[in-house]
Design a protein around this motif. Structure first.
Motif, PDB file in Angstrom:
ATOM      1  N   THR A  10       0.829  -1.219   0.000  1.00 25.50           N
ATOM      2  CA  THR A  10       0.000   0.000   0.000  1.00 25.50           C
ATOM      3  C   THR A  10       0.861   1.267   0.000  1.00 25.50           C
ATOM      4  N   ILE A  11       1.756   1.397   0.950  1.00 25.31           N
ATOM      5  CA  ILE A  11       2.526   2.640   1.083  1.00 25.31           C
ATOM      6  C   ILE A  11       3.689   2.685   0.099  1.00 25.31           C
ATOM      7  N   GLY A  12       4.362   1.546  -0.089  1.00 18.53           N
ATOM      8  CA  GLY A  12       5.501   1.519  -1.000  1.00 18.53           C
ATOM      9  C   GLY A  12       5.093   1.876  -2.423  1.00 18.53           C
ATOM     10  N   MET A  29      11.998  -2.460  -4.457  1.00 15.94           N
ATOM     11  CA  MET A  29      12.340  -3.823  -4.028  1.00 15.94           C
ATOM     12  C   MET A  29      11.084  -4.664  -3.802  1.00 15.94           C
ATOM     13  N   THR A  30      11.122  -5.879  -4.328  1.00 15.04           N
ATOM     14  CA  THR A  30      10.049  -6.856  -4.134  1.00 15.04           C
ATOM     15  C   THR A  30      10.679  -8.245  -4.186  1.00 15.04           C
ATOM     16  N   ARG A  31      10.012  -9.226  -3.615  1.00 13.71           N
ATOM     17  CA  ARG A  31      10.529 -10.596  -3.755  1.00 13.71           C
ATOM     18  C   ARG A  31      10.307 -11.110  -5.170  1.00 13.71           C
ATOM     19  N   ASP A  32       9.370 -10.496  -5.889  1.00 12.25           N
ATOM     20  CA  ASP A  32       9.038 -10.971  -7.232  1.00 12.25           C
ATOM     21  C   ASP A  32       8.979  -9.791  -8.204  1.00 12.25           C
ATOM     22  N   GLY A  47      14.537  -8.546  -3.795  1.00 11.76           N
ATOM     23  CA  GLY A  47      15.080  -8.489  -2.440  1.00 11.76           C
ATOM     24  C   GLY A  47      14.143  -9.151  -1.469  1.00 11.76           C
ATOM     25  N   ASP A  48      14.737  -9.867  -0.524  1.00 12.48           N
ATOM     26  CA  ASP A  48      13.947 -10.568   0.497  1.00 12.48           C
ATOM     27  C   ASP A  48      14.578 -10.263   1.854  1.00 12.48           C
ATOM     28  N   PHE A  49      13.777  -9.791   2.799  1.00  8.14           N
ATOM     29  CA  PHE A  49      14.320  -9.448   4.119  1.00  8.14           C
ATOM     30  C   PHE A  49      14.957 -10.664   4.808  1.00  8.14           C
ATOM     31  N   VAL A  68       9.893  -0.539   4.716  1.00  7.50           N
ATOM     32  CA  VAL A  68       8.538  -1.031   5.003  1.00  7.50           C
ATOM     33  C   VAL A  68       8.643  -2.516   5.275  1.00  7.50           C
ATOM     34  N   THR A  69       8.345  -2.922   6.485  1.00  7.77           N
ATOM     35  CA  THR A  69       8.384  -4.347   6.821  1.00  7.77           C
ATOM     36  C   THR A  69       6.984  -4.790   7.232  1.00  7.77           C
ATOM     37  N   ALA A  70       6.646  -6.007   6.841  1.00  9.56           N
ATOM     38  CA  ALA A  70       5.339  -6.563   7.195  1.00  9.56           C
ATOM     39  C   ALA A  70       5.503  -8.064   7.422  1.00  9.56           C
ATOM     40  N   GLU A 113       5.632  -3.865  19.768  1.00 14.72           N
ATOM     41  CA  GLU A 113       6.969  -4.124  20.319  1.00 14.72           C
ATOM     42  C   GLU A 113       7.980  -4.401  19.202  1.00 14.72           C
ATOM     43  N   TRP A 114       7.533  -5.089  18.145  1.00 17.48           N
ATOM     44  CA  TRP A 114       8.492  -5.402  17.063  1.00 17.48           C
ATOM     45  C   TRP A 114       8.879  -4.142  16.305  1.00 17.48           C
ATOM     46  N   HIS A 115       7.917  -3.208  16.148  1.00 20.58           N
ATOM     47  CA  HIS A 115       8.266  -1.930  15.511  1.00 20.58           C
ATOM     48  C   HIS A 115       9.235  -1.159  16.411  1.00 20.58           C
ATOM     49  N   SER A 135      -1.588   6.197  11.873  1.00 13.10           N
ATOM     50  CA  SER A 135      -2.748   5.563  12.488  1.00 13.10           C
ATOM     51  C   SER A 135      -3.297   4.512  11.512  1.00 13.10           C
ATOM     52  N   VAL A 136      -4.484   4.047  11.773  1.00  8.72           N
ATOM     53  CA  VAL A 136      -5.125   3.016  10.933  1.00  8.72           C
ATOM     54  C   VAL A 136      -5.320   3.553   9.516  1.00  8.72           C
ATOM     55  N   PHE A 137      -4.971   2.739   8.505  1.00  7.60           N
ATOM     56  CA  PHE A 137      -5.131   3.183   7.117  1.00  7.60           C
ATOM     57  C   PHE A 137      -6.610   3.135   6.718  1.00  7.60           C
ATOM     58  N   ALA A 138      -7.062   4.162   6.003  1.00  7.87           N
ATOM     59  CA  ALA A 138      -8.418   4.150   5.432  1.00  7.87           C
ATOM     60  C   ALA A 138      -8.599   2.939   4.522  1.00  7.87           C
TER      61      ALA A 138
HETATM   62  N1  LIG Z   1      -2.667  -1.160   7.776  1.00  9.94           N
HETATM   63  C1  LIG Z   1      -2.646  -0.267   8.744  1.00  9.94           C
HETATM   64  O1  LIG Z   1      -3.697   0.234   9.199  1.00  9.94           O
HETATM   65  C2  LIG Z   1      -1.325   0.180   9.325  1.00  9.94           C
HETATM   66  C3  LIG Z   1      -1.331   1.237  10.248  1.00  9.94           C
HETATM   67  C4  LIG Z   1      -0.115   1.667  10.785  1.00  9.94           C
HETATM   68  C5  LIG Z   1       1.075   1.045  10.408  1.00  9.94           C
HETATM   69  N2  LIG Z   1       1.046   0.009   9.502  1.00  9.94           N
HETATM   70  C6  LIG Z   1       2.341  -0.641   9.148  1.00  9.94           C
HETATM   71  O2  LIG Z   1       2.518  -0.584   7.746  1.00  9.94           O
HETATM   72  C7  LIG Z   1       3.374  -1.667   7.368  1.00  9.94           C
HETATM   73  C8  LIG Z   1       2.788  -2.366   6.163  1.00  9.94           C
HETATM   74  O3  LIG Z   1       2.762  -1.452   5.084  1.00  9.94           O
HETATM   75  P1  LIG Z   1       1.829  -1.675   3.833  1.00  9.94           P
HETATM   76  O4  LIG Z   1       0.409  -1.820   4.329  1.00  9.94           O
HETATM   77  O5  LIG Z   1       2.152  -0.623   2.859  1.00  9.94           O
HETATM   78  O6  LIG Z   1       2.343  -3.094   3.324  1.00  9.94           O
HETATM   79  P2  LIG Z   1       1.482  -4.222   2.615  1.00  9.94           P
HETATM   80  O7  LIG Z   1       0.509  -3.608   1.675  1.00  9.94           O
HETATM   81  O8  LIG Z   1       1.023  -5.185   3.659  1.00  9.94           O
HETATM   82  O9  LIG Z   1       2.604  -4.933   1.734  1.00  9.94           O
HETATM   83  C9  LIG Z   1       3.672  -5.617   2.338  1.00  9.94           C
HETATM   84  C10 LIG Z   1       4.935  -5.371   1.530  1.00  9.94           C
HETATM   85  O10 LIG Z   1       6.028  -6.016   2.188  1.00  9.94           O
HETATM   86  C11 LIG Z   1       6.759  -6.762   1.244  1.00  9.94           C
HETATM   87  N3  LIG Z   1       7.325  -7.925   1.906  1.00  9.94           N
HETATM   88  C12 LIG Z   1       6.674  -8.805   2.716  1.00  9.94           C
HETATM   89  N4  LIG Z   1       7.530  -9.749   3.143  1.00  9.94           N
HETATM   90  C13 LIG Z   1       8.741  -9.466   2.589  1.00  9.94           C
HETATM   91  C14 LIG Z   1      10.024 -10.077   2.642  1.00  9.94           C
HETATM   92  N5  LIG Z   1      10.248 -11.200   3.350  1.00  9.94           N
HETATM   93  N6  LIG Z   1      11.035  -9.510   1.960  1.00  9.94           N
HETATM   94  C15 LIG Z   1      10.834  -8.383   1.211  1.00  9.94           C
HETATM   95  N7  LIG Z   1       9.641  -7.752   1.127  1.00  9.94           N
HETATM   96  C16 LIG Z   1       8.616  -8.303   1.801  1.00  9.94           C
HETATM   97  C17 LIG Z   1       5.769  -7.141   0.158  1.00  9.94           C
HETATM   98  O11 LIG Z   1       6.482  -7.262  -1.046  1.00  9.94           O
HETATM   99  P3  LIG Z   1       6.502  -8.558  -2.028  1.00  9.94           P
HETATM  100  O12 LIG Z   1       5.389  -9.479  -1.582  1.00  9.94           O
HETATM  101  O13 LIG Z   1       6.275  -7.962  -3.397  1.00  9.94           O
HETATM  102  O14 LIG Z   1       7.868  -9.129  -1.850  1.00  9.94           O
HETATM  103  C18 LIG Z   1       4.845  -5.916   0.116  1.00  9.94           C
HETATM  104  O15 LIG Z   1       5.354  -4.952  -0.779  1.00  9.94           O
HETATM  105  C19 LIG Z   1       3.504  -2.587   8.587  1.00  9.94           C
HETATM  106  O16 LIG Z   1       4.744  -2.363   9.175  1.00  9.94           O
HETATM  107  C20 LIG Z   1       2.374  -2.119   9.490  1.00  9.94           C
HETATM  108  O17 LIG Z   1       2.642  -2.329  10.861  1.00  9.94           O
HETATM  109  C21 LIG Z   1      -0.108  -0.430   8.952  1.00  9.94           C
END
Ligand SMILES: NC(=O)c1ccc[n+]([C@@H]2O[C@H](COP(=O)([O-])OP(=O)(O)OC[C@H]3O[C@@H](n4cnc5c(N)ncnc54)[C@H](OP(=O)(O)O)[C@@H]3O)[C@@H](O)[C@H]2O)c1
Length: 267
Positions: A10-12, A29-32, A47-49, A68-70, A113-115, A135-138
């Motif tokens: 979403t954000i990236g 960067m993406t895994r694919d 790239g893969d974390f 951006v880590t998830a 805690e992980w963040h 905060s929470v994403f719309a």
């Molecule tokens: N949703 C909310 O309301 C909210 C609110 C506050 C904060 N956040 C924070 O926002 C972050 C998530 O952001 P987002 O919503 O933009 O992400 P997202 O849409 O969930 O997408 C996750 C991204 O992480 C990449 N990814 C996942 N595992 C990976 C790995 N092992 N190596 C490399 N890349 C990897 C994926 O890339 P590929 O699959 O292409 O590799 C994808 O681009 C989290 O840290 C969350 O805590 C979210």
């Protein structure tokens, strides 16, 4: 060149688009890599974390990095690995996407805690850093689309509590500002929308935008890893709005109604 991790998320994705629109060269960067279409000024890297070598290759030559880590299970491992790669590659600055409430103690746990551990790794790295705590994403309401189409109620995990729901386009715009501008070093931005809204209010707004009734039901209890954060929000502590989006962007943040109107076709 700026490295954007999580570039298919979403954000990236929005940050890549925002940087390219400014003419800033981007490495996404993406895994694919097949998931990202070619574009002028855009380099796509695998790239893969969980693969440190791939992170070093991705970070080499990057002046600034959006982190951006998830991870599937809460762990700071991915943040630590990318910060380590950034240091080894000689990157100038890292902007980390974290979350609101990170580090607060509540209901016998530590929120995010992980963040927090990831933020600590970055702050202690010697790199310039900026932390975004949205905060929470719309856009989380996109998860409701199948239920709305089926005429089923949407889940409210926080029992009617209001939260400072933020438009992810504003989060990405702040990321672009921090990645391209000055004055953001050692800043922690808490990013919210203009007013706190409850799930019931979001459902009402979406219903008005879509021209149909959207009912709300109680959500099942959260997984243990998220329990403290959900309790914190449910008890009203996330009914917070800040002026950080306005301060960085020089304009007000978008409301949930604006986001919903702009995304009506996705429902
Ligand atoms: N949703 C909310 O309301 C909210 C609110 C506050 C904060 N956040 C924070 O926002 C972050 C998530 O952001 P987002 O919503 O933009 O992400 P997202 O849409 O969930 O997408 C996750 C991204 O992480 C990449 N990814 C996942 N595992 C990976 C790995 N092992 N190596 C490399 N890349 C990897 C994926 O890339 P590929 O699959 O292409 O590799 C994808 O681009 C989290 O840290 C969350 O805590 C979210």
């Amino acid at each position: 060149m700026i490295l954007v991790t999580g570039a298919t998320g979403t954000i990236g994705r929005l940050t890549v688009a925002g940087l390219l629109a400014r003419g800033v060269p981007v490495r996404a960067m993406t895994r694919d890599p097949r998931r990202i279409a070619p574009a002028d000024g855009l380099e796509v890297v695998a790239g893969d974390f969980d693969d440190p070598g791939s992170l070093r290759r991705a970070a080499t030559g990057a002046e600034r990095i959006l982190l951006v880590t998830a991870p599937p299970e809460p762990t700071e491992r991915h943040d630590v690995a990318m910060v380590d790669a950034a240091v080894r590659a000689g990157a100038g600055a890292v902007v980390k996407l974290s979350a609101i409430g990170t580090g607060e103690r509540y209901a016998g746990g530590v929120i995010g805690e992980w963040h927090l551990r990831g933020e600590e790794a970055l702050r202690g790295s010697g790199l310039s850093w900026t932390i975004l705590r949205p905060s929470v994403f719309a856009s989380n309401t996109l998860w409701w689309a199948p239920a709305i189409r089926a005429g089923a109620p949407v889940p409210d995990p926080v029992d009617g509590a209001r939260q400072g729901v933020v438009d992810p386009r504003d989060v990405a715009a702040v990321a672009v500002a921090a990645l391209t501008g000055t004055g953001h070093d050692a800043a922690v931005y808490t990013l919210t929308g203009p007013a706190p809204v409850s799930v019931g209010e979001q459902a009402l707004i979406l219903g008005e935008v879509l021209g149909r009734h959207v009912a709300v039901t109680t959500a099942p209890p959260p997984a243990a890893a998220w329990a403290a954060g959900i309790a914190w929000s449910r008890d009203g502590h996330n009914a917070v709005v800040t002026d950080d989006v306005s301060r960085v962007l020089g304009r007000a943040p978008a409301s949930f109604r604006t986001w919903a109107a702009d995304h009506r076709t996705a429902f």
